[in-house]
Design a protein around this motif. Structure first.
Motif, PDB file in Angstrom:
ATOM      1  N   GLY A 256       0.831  -1.210   0.000  1.00 28.17           N
ATOM      2  CA  GLY A 256       0.000   0.000   0.000  1.00 28.17           C
ATOM      3  C   GLY A 256       0.864   1.259   0.000  1.00 28.17           C
ATOM      4  O   GLY A 256       0.610   2.207  -0.752  1.00 28.17           O
ATOM      5  N   ASP A 257       1.922   1.272   0.831  1.00 27.49           N
ATOM      6  CA  ASP A 257       2.830   2.433   0.869  1.00 27.49           C
ATOM      7  C   ASP A 257       3.538   2.616  -0.475  1.00 27.49           C
ATOM      8  O   ASP A 257       3.725   3.745  -0.938  1.00 27.49           O
ATOM      9  CB  ASP A 257       3.893   2.270   1.968  1.00 27.49           C
TER      10      ASP A 257
ATOM     11  N   ARG B 220      -5.218   9.374  10.437  1.00 28.59           N
ATOM     12  CA  ARG B 220      -4.532  10.462   9.731  1.00 28.59           C
ATOM     13  C   ARG B 220      -3.101  10.002   9.482  1.00 28.59           C
ATOM     14  O   ARG B 220      -2.521   9.296  10.312  1.00 28.59           O
ATOM     15  CB  ARG B 220      -4.521  11.749  10.560  1.00 28.59           C
ATOM     16  N   VAL B 221      -2.544  10.405   8.343  1.00 30.44           N
ATOM     17  CA  VAL B 221      -1.213   9.938   7.944  1.00 30.44           C
ATOM     18  C   VAL B 221      -0.348  11.134   7.557  1.00 30.44           C
ATOM     19  O   VAL B 221      -0.845  12.085   6.948  1.00 30.44           O
ATOM     20  CB  VAL B 221      -1.330   8.965   6.733  1.00 30.44           C
ATOM     21  N   CYS B 222       0.932  11.080   7.901  1.00 27.93           N
ATOM     22  CA  CYS B 222       1.852  12.162   7.523  1.00 27.93           C
ATOM     23  C   CYS B 222       2.192  12.065   6.036  1.00 27.93           C
ATOM     24  O   CYS B 222       2.622  11.022   5.565  1.00 27.93           O
ATOM     25  CB  CYS B 222       3.128  12.111   8.357  1.00 27.93           C
ATOM     26  N   ARG B 223       1.981  13.161   5.318  1.00 29.03           N
ATOM     27  CA  ARG B 223       2.258  13.194   3.887  1.00 29.03           C
ATOM     28  C   ARG B 223       3.750  13.026   3.600  1.00 29.03           C
ATOM     29  O   ARG B 223       4.155  12.551   2.557  1.00 29.03           O
ATOM     30  CB  ARG B 223       1.819  14.566   3.340  1.00 29.03           C
ATOM     31  N   ASN B 224       4.563  13.439   4.573  1.00 32.68           N
ATOM     32  CA  ASN B 224       6.011  13.440   4.356  1.00 32.68           C
ATOM     33  C   ASN B 224       6.658  12.113   4.762  1.00 32.68           C
ATOM     34  O   ASN B 224       7.331  11.481   3.961  1.00 32.68           O
ATOM     35  CB  ASN B 224       6.613  14.615   5.126  1.00 32.68           C
TER      36      ASN B 224
ATOM     37  N   GLY C 282       4.968   9.367   6.434  1.00 28.44           N
ATOM     38  CA  GLY C 282       4.089   8.201   6.474  1.00 28.44           C
ATOM     39  C   GLY C 282       3.649   7.769   7.871  1.00 28.44           C
ATOM     40  O   GLY C 282       2.905   6.800   8.012  1.00 28.44           O
ATOM     41  N   ALA C 283       4.089   8.475   8.911  1.00 27.24           N
ATOM     42  CA  ALA C 283       3.678   8.108  10.277  1.00 27.24           C
ATOM     43  C   ALA C 283       2.147   8.126  10.375  1.00 27.24           C
ATOM     44  O   ALA C 283       1.491   8.954   9.751  1.00 27.24           O
ATOM     45  CB  ALA C 283       4.280   9.079  11.289  1.00 27.24           C
ATOM     46  N   THR C 284       1.611   7.180  11.170  1.00 26.73           N
ATOM     47  CA  THR C 284       0.161   7.015  11.263  1.00 26.73           C
ATOM     48  C   THR C 284      -0.366   7.501  12.612  1.00 26.73           C
ATOM     49  O   THR C 284       0.193   7.162  13.660  1.00 26.73           O
ATOM     50  CB  THR C 284      -0.198   5.528  11.085  1.00 26.73           C
ATOM     51  N   TYR C 285      -1.456   8.257  12.575  1.00 30.87           N
ATOM     52  CA  TYR C 285      -2.099   8.771  13.790  1.00 30.87           C
ATOM     53  C   TYR C 285      -3.576   8.423  13.766  1.00 30.87           C
ATOM     54  O   TYR C 285      -4.080   7.910  12.766  1.00 30.87           O
ATOM     55  CB  TYR C 285      -1.931  10.304  13.856  1.00 30.87           C
ATOM     56  N   HIS C 286      -4.244   8.720  14.881  1.00 31.68           N
ATOM     57  CA  HIS C 286      -5.705   8.557  14.936  1.00 31.68           C
ATOM     58  C   HIS C 286      -6.265   9.711  15.756  1.00 31.68           C
ATOM     59  O   HIS C 286      -5.688  10.047  16.802  1.00 31.68           O
ATOM     60  CB  HIS C 286      -6.065   7.212  15.581  1.00 31.68           C
ATOM     61  N   ILE C 287      -7.354  10.313  15.288  1.00 31.03           N
ATOM     62  CA  ILE C 287      -7.868  11.516  15.958  1.00 31.03           C
ATOM     63  C   ILE C 287      -8.235  11.263  17.421  1.00 31.03           C
ATOM     64  O   ILE C 287      -8.156  12.163  18.237  1.00 31.03           O
ATOM     65  CB  ILE C 287      -9.063  12.153  15.190  1.00 31.03           C
ATOM     66  N   VAL C 288      -8.598  10.010  17.757  1.00 35.61           N
ATOM     67  CA  VAL C 288      -8.942   9.701  19.154  1.00 35.61           C
ATOM     68  C   VAL C 288      -7.840   8.888  19.838  1.00 35.61           C
ATOM     69  O   VAL C 288      -7.398   9.210  20.937  1.00 35.61           O
ATOM     70  CB  VAL C 288     -10.281   8.911  19.235  1.00 35.61           C
ATOM     71  N   PHE C 289      -7.368   7.822  19.178  1.00 37.42           N
ATOM     72  CA  PHE C 289      -6.484   6.854  19.843  1.00 37.42           C
ATOM     73  C   PHE C 289      -5.007   7.240  19.811  1.00 37.42           C
ATOM     74  O   PHE C 289      -4.221   6.744  20.603  1.00 37.42           O
ATOM     75  CB  PHE C 289      -6.672   5.461  19.231  1.00 37.42           C
ATOM     76  N   LYS C 290      -4.640   8.109  18.868  1.00 34.61           N
ATOM     77  CA  LYS C 290      -3.240   8.515  18.787  1.00 34.61           C
ATOM     78  C   LYS C 290      -3.145   9.879  18.102  1.00 34.61           C
ATOM     79  O   LYS C 290      -2.667   9.998  16.962  1.00 34.61           O
ATOM     80  CB  LYS C 290      -2.434   7.461  18.001  1.00 34.61           C
ATOM     81  N   PRO C 291      -3.632  10.915  18.782  1.00 39.35           N
ATOM     82  CA  PRO C 291      -3.646  12.233  18.136  1.00 39.35           C
ATOM     83  C   PRO C 291      -2.241  12.838  18.030  1.00 39.35           C
ATOM     84  O   PRO C 291      -1.365  12.511  18.832  1.00 39.35           O
ATOM     85  CB  PRO C 291      -4.532  13.069  19.081  1.00 39.35           C
TER      86      PRO C 291
ATOM     87  N   TYR D 212      -2.706  14.157   6.801  1.00 42.92           N
ATOM     88  CA  TYR D 212      -3.913  14.180   5.960  1.00 42.92           C
ATOM     89  C   TYR D 212      -4.712  12.889   6.128  1.00 42.92           C
ATOM     90  O   TYR D 212      -4.256  11.935   6.756  1.00 42.92           O
ATOM     91  CB  TYR D 212      -3.516  14.377   4.490  1.00 42.92           C
ATOM     92  N   GLN D 213      -5.913  12.884   5.552  1.00 39.11           N
ATOM     93  CA  GLN D 213      -6.760  11.689   5.582  1.00 39.11           C
ATOM     94  C   GLN D 213      -6.633  10.956   4.246  1.00 39.11           C
ATOM     95  O   GLN D 213      -6.781  11.573   3.182  1.00 39.11           O
ATOM     96  CB  GLN D 213      -8.222  12.083   5.822  1.00 39.11           C
ATOM     97  N   ARG D 214      -6.370   9.665   4.271  1.00 36.99           N
ATOM     98  CA  ARG D 214      -6.273   8.898   3.031  1.00 36.99           C
ATOM     99  C   ARG D 214      -7.600   8.928   2.286  1.00 36.99           C
ATOM    100  O   ARG D 214      -8.652   8.784   2.908  1.00 36.99           O
ATOM    101  CB  ARG D 214      -5.901   7.441   3.361  1.00 36.99           C
ATOM    102  N   SER D 215      -7.547   9.049   0.949  1.00 40.04           N
ATOM    103  CA  SER D 215      -8.794   9.171   0.182  1.00 40.04           C
ATOM    104  C   SER D 215      -9.614   7.878   0.265  1.00 40.04           C
ATOM    105  O   SER D 215     -10.844   7.912   0.169  1.00 40.04           O
ATOM    106  CB  SER D 215      -8.516   9.554  -1.268  1.00 40.04           C
ATOM    107  N   ASP D 216      -8.946   6.734   0.490  1.00 40.73           N
ATOM    108  CA  ASP D 216      -9.715   5.483   0.575  1.00 40.73           C
ATOM    109  C   ASP D 216     -10.227   5.219   1.997  1.00 40.73           C
ATOM    110  O   ASP D 216     -10.742   4.149   2.272  1.00 40.73           O
ATOM    111  CB  ASP D 216      -8.919   4.282   0.031  1.00 40.73           C
TER     112      ASP D 216
END
Ligand code: AP5
Ligand code: MG
Ligand code: ZN
Length: 214
Positions: A32-33, A128-132, A134-143, A158-162
């Motif tokens: 995917g990456d 949410r994912v870092c555009r630069n 690729g680090a992954t976050y979550h608005i509630v679980f890992k802001p 940003y938010q992935r389009s899929d």
């Protein structure tokens, strides 16, 4: 250490991959990456893959297998690797076995991260994912510490389009049809370990590390 991470969309494969590759010092190979990087750079492969990804469908097997085969031949894969999001169909798994046979190596463990559907939708839609980097976050679980800014590199998050809800549901359906049969495939080979992915990130990580015998 030659590992495969198996699990539905949003299960936490990418999140756990980051810990595993650091601990074992092996490359993280996420198909995917690789596709998202090609989409961003506007390559021919990116244009082809985007059409499938936006619909939540799988990129054709022959395209994916060729990419992974090339990647596994690179020097940094000699001592091991972690595959994330590949294989995703029985055909891909069979082809992976052929490629590894030729290289005289085999998969040590397949880590199956098990998470139910309602949890998956919540995870994917808040991701949410870092555009630069690729680090992954979550608005509630890992802001992120600062809104929409990556903690690690300061890049835009940003938010992935899929990750739109309708596309997530489609991806889950495709997972059930195409990818779930791999659980049996690897169970039969004796390499499968199933982890409860509904725990918090630290507990999932600990269970994976202990399943790997560390
Ligand atoms: P891909 O990028 O592989 O996506 P996926 O398999 O759908 O998986 P995700 O990346 O969505 O989820 P994840 O399990 O990595 O979860 P994450 O750690 O981010 O594939 C995308 C597309 O590319 C496919 O649809 C297809 O078109 C194409 N493609 C790729 N490979 C292919 C192949 N082999 N063949 C054909 N086509 C292919 O976590 C999700 C969220 O939850 C995050 O926000 C995270 O912070 C949060 N989270 C994680 N763990 C926890 C936890 N324990 N508790 C609470 N929150 C958590
Ligand atoms: Mg992922
Ligand atoms: Zn970043």
């Amino acid at each position: 250490m030659r590992l495969v991470l198996l699990g539905p969309p949003g299960a936490g494969k990418g999140t756990q991959a980051a810990y595993i590759v650091e601990k074992f010092n092996i490359p993280h190979i996420s198909t995917g990456d690789i596709f998202r990087k090609n989409v961003k750079e506007g390559t021919e492969l990116g244009k082809k893959a985007k059409a499938y990804m936006d619909k939540g469908e799988l990129v054709p097997d022959e395209v994916v297998v060729a990419i992974v085969e090339d990647r596994l031949k690179e020097d940094d894969c000699k001592e091991g690797f972690l595959l994330d999001g590949f294989p995703r169909t029985v055909t891909q798994a069979e082809n992976l076995d052929i490629v590894l046979d030729k290289m005289n190596v085999a998969i040590n463990k397949v880590i199956n991260i098990n998470v139910n559907k309602d949890v998956l939708v919540e995870r994917a839609s808040g991701r949410r994912v870092c555009r630069n980097c690729g680090a992954t976050y979550h608005i509630v679980f890992k802001p992120t510490k600062a809104e929409n800014i990556c903690d690690i590199c300061g890049g835009e998050v940003y938010q992935r389009s899929d990750d739109a809800e309708a596309t997530v549901s489609k991806r889950i359906e495709v997972y059930i049809q195409e990818t779930q049969p791999l659980i049996k495939y690897y169970e039969n080979k004796g390499s499968l370990v199933t982890i409860n992915g509904e725990q918090d990130m630290d507990h999932v990580r600990k269970d994976i590390i202990s399943a790997l015998g560390e």
